[in-house]
Scaffold this active site. Structure first.
Site, short mmCIF file in Angstrom:
data_model
loop_
_atom_site.label_atom_id
_atom_site.label_comp_id
_atom_site.label_asym_id
_atom_site.label_seq_id
_atom_site.Cartn_x
_atom_site.Cartn_y
_atom_site.Cartn_z
N ASN A 107 0.82 -1.22 0.00
CA ASN A 107 0.00 0.00 0.00
C ASN A 107 0.85 1.27 0.00
OD1 ASN A 107 -1.84 -2.03 0.43
ND2 ASN A 107 -2.89 -1.04 2.13
N SER A 138 -7.49 6.51 0.49
CA SER A 138 -8.73 5.95 1.05
C SER A 138 -9.29 6.98 2.02
CB SER A 138 -8.41 4.66 1.80
OG SER A 138 -9.45 4.32 2.71
P1 NAE Z 1 -9.08 -5.31 -5.29
O1 NAE Z 1 -8.56 -6.35 -4.36
O2 NAE Z 1 -10.06 -5.74 -6.32
O3 NAE Z 1 -7.89 -4.57 -6.00
C1 NAE Z 1 -6.58 -4.53 -5.48
C2 NAE Z 1 -5.64 -4.35 -6.65
O4 NAE Z 1 -4.30 -4.26 -6.15
C3 NAE Z 1 -5.66 -5.56 -7.62
O5 NAE Z 1 -5.54 -5.09 -8.94
C4 NAE Z 1 -4.42 -6.33 -7.20
O6 NAE Z 1 -3.89 -7.19 -8.19
C5 NAE Z 1 -3.49 -5.15 -6.90
N1 NAE Z 1 -2.33 -5.57 -6.14
C6 NAE Z 1 -2.31 -6.11 -4.89
N2 NAE Z 1 -1.05 -6.43 -4.56
C7 NAE Z 1 -0.26 -6.06 -5.61
C8 NAE Z 1 1.14 -6.13 -5.87
N3 NAE Z 1 2.00 -6.65 -4.98
N4 NAE Z 1 1.61 -5.64 -7.04
C9 NAE Z 1 0.75 -5.13 -7.97
N5 NAE Z 1 -0.59 -5.05 -7.79
C10 NAE Z 1 -1.07 -5.52 -6.62
O7 NAE Z 1 -9.72 -4.19 -4.34
P2 NAE Z 1 -10.31 -2.74 -4.68
O8 NAE Z 1 -11.32 -2.50 -3.66
O9 NAE Z 1 -10.63 -2.61 -6.12
O10 NAE Z 1 -9.04 -1.84 -4.31
C11 NAE Z 1 -8.32 -1.04 -5.24
C12 NAE Z 1 -7.62 0.07 -4.47
O11 NAE Z 1 -8.63 0.91 -3.89
C13 NAE Z 1 -6.75 -0.42 -3.30
O12 NAE Z 1 -5.60 0.41 -3.20
C14 NAE Z 1 -7.66 -0.19 -2.10
O13 NAE Z 1 -6.93 -0.01 -0.90
C15 NAE Z 1 -8.35 1.09 -2.53
N6 NAE Z 1 -9.57 1.37 -1.79
C16 NAE Z 1 -10.63 0.50 -1.76
C17 NAE Z 1 -11.71 0.75 -0.95
C18 NAE Z 1 -12.90 -0.16 -0.96
O14 NAE Z 1 -13.86 0.04 -0.17
N7 NAE Z 1 -12.95 -1.17 -1.84
C19 NAE Z 1 -11.66 1.91 -0.10
C20 NAE Z 1 -10.62 2.83 -0.26
C21 NAE Z 1 -9.57 2.53 -1.08
C22 NAE Z 1 -12.38 2.02 1.18
C23 NAE Z 1 -11.44 1.36 2.20
O15 NAE Z 1 -10.35 1.86 2.44
C24 NAE Z 1 -11.85 0.11 2.86
#
Ligand code: NAE
Length: 254
Positions: A107, A138
């Site tokens: 992250n 986030s």
């Molecule tokens: P997701 O799991 O579908 O996407 C995560 C992405 O990060 C995937 O494309 C995965 O392959 C990539 N990834 C993980 N490890 C990696 C690595 N070592 N090298 C290259 N890529 C890697 O989940 P998502 O919800 O689509 O999350 C996408 C982004 O949005 C993340 O940074 C996540 O922290 C952020 N985000 C999500 C949420 C949510 O509610 N889904 C929120 C804010 C930010 C709200 C919260 O914070 C809970």
């Protein structure tokens, strides 16, 4: 910034938010979309390509946990091929407060490394053209989900790092801003570990409250990239895009 004819590198473009944001970007006639992800999902690439066959969508395997020298090699190849990159989106993230080091490595450190690796190509001090950095933070980077303090702090670090880069824009010519999703219905939040198991039902409790869809988040995300506002802190919650005002409590005066 009009996105037509732009070249965008999207780290983690195959995740849930990433995929729908890539679709929103190609709908806006981006010229080249280079998706870097640890996931290898050709079917998602095909899905994105179908949205607008005019956009050149490519994929390269990329792990943000690799050493910064590897990121430099990947970016050197991209710049050799495309000559110009307008926007870098850093979106890799995990949510698992049992995996402390991995959370910080993916992250935060990974995002810093990819950013560091692109700077020599963009920095106006090297004769570069500048560029725009869009980092996924986030809402937990503003106010923590305190049951996942490691994840929340890693996102606060993303927000802080990006705010410094925005201030350095005068020197580097590189704009920087964060897009900060509220709770978005993705696999990331379906089930996850709290720190020291302080709240075994954290995901369940969180999802009792309203969330947004990935499509809603993606639309706000693409709009924020279009706005291209240096130093912006965008909250993307419940289908809205809202700028956050950051209070100043101290000034270094330098
Ligand atoms: P997701 O799991 O579908 O996407 C995560 C992405 O990060 C995937 O494309 C995965 O392959 C990539 N990834 C993980 N490890 C990696 C690595 N070592 N090298 C290259 N890529 C890697 O989940 P998502 O919800 O689509 O999350 C996408 C982004 O949005 C993340 O940074 C996540 O922290 C952020 N985000 C999500 C949420 C949510 O509610 N889904 C929120 C804010 C930010 C709200 C919260 O914070 C809970």
């Amino acid at each position: 910034m009009g996105l037509a004819n732009k070249t965008i590198v999207f780290v983690a473009g195959l995740g849930c938010i990433g995929k729908d944001t890539c679709k929103a970007l190609v709908k806006r006639n981006v010229k080249n979309l280079i998706i870097l992800d640890r996931l290898d999902k050709p079917e998602i690439i095909d899905e994105i390509k179908k949205v607008n066959p005019k956009t050149n969508v490519t994929y390269q395997s990329y792990d943000v946990m690799a050493p910064v020298s590897e990121s430099c090699k990947t970016l050197a190849k991209i710049f050799a091929k495309y000559k110009k990159v307008d926007v870098l989106v850093n979106g890799a993230g995990i949510l698992d407060d049992h995996a402390i080091e991995k959370t910080i490595a993916i992250n935060f450190t990974g995002l810093v490394n990819t950013t560091t690796a692109i700077m020599p190509f963009w920095d106006i001090r090297n004769g570069g053209p500048g560029g725009s950095l869009c980092n996924i933070g986030s809402v937990t980077g503003f106010n923590a989900i305190y049951q996942v303090p490691v994840y929340s702090a890693s996102k606060a670090a993303v927000v802080s790092f990006t705010q410094s880069l925005a201030k350095l824009s005068k020197i580097t010519g590189v704009k920087a801003y964060t897009v900060n999703p509220g709770i978005t219905a993705t696999s990331l939040v379906q089930s996850f570990n709290s720190w020291l198991d302080v709240e075994p039902c954290v995901a369940q409790k969180l999802l009792e409250h309203p969330t947004q869809t990935t499509e809603q988040c993606a639309e706000s995300f693409a709009k924020a990239i279009e706005r291209d506002e240096n130093g912006a802190l965008w909250k993307m919650d419940l289908g809205t895009l809202e700028p956050i005002k950051w209070d100043i409590y101290w000034d270094s005066h330098i």
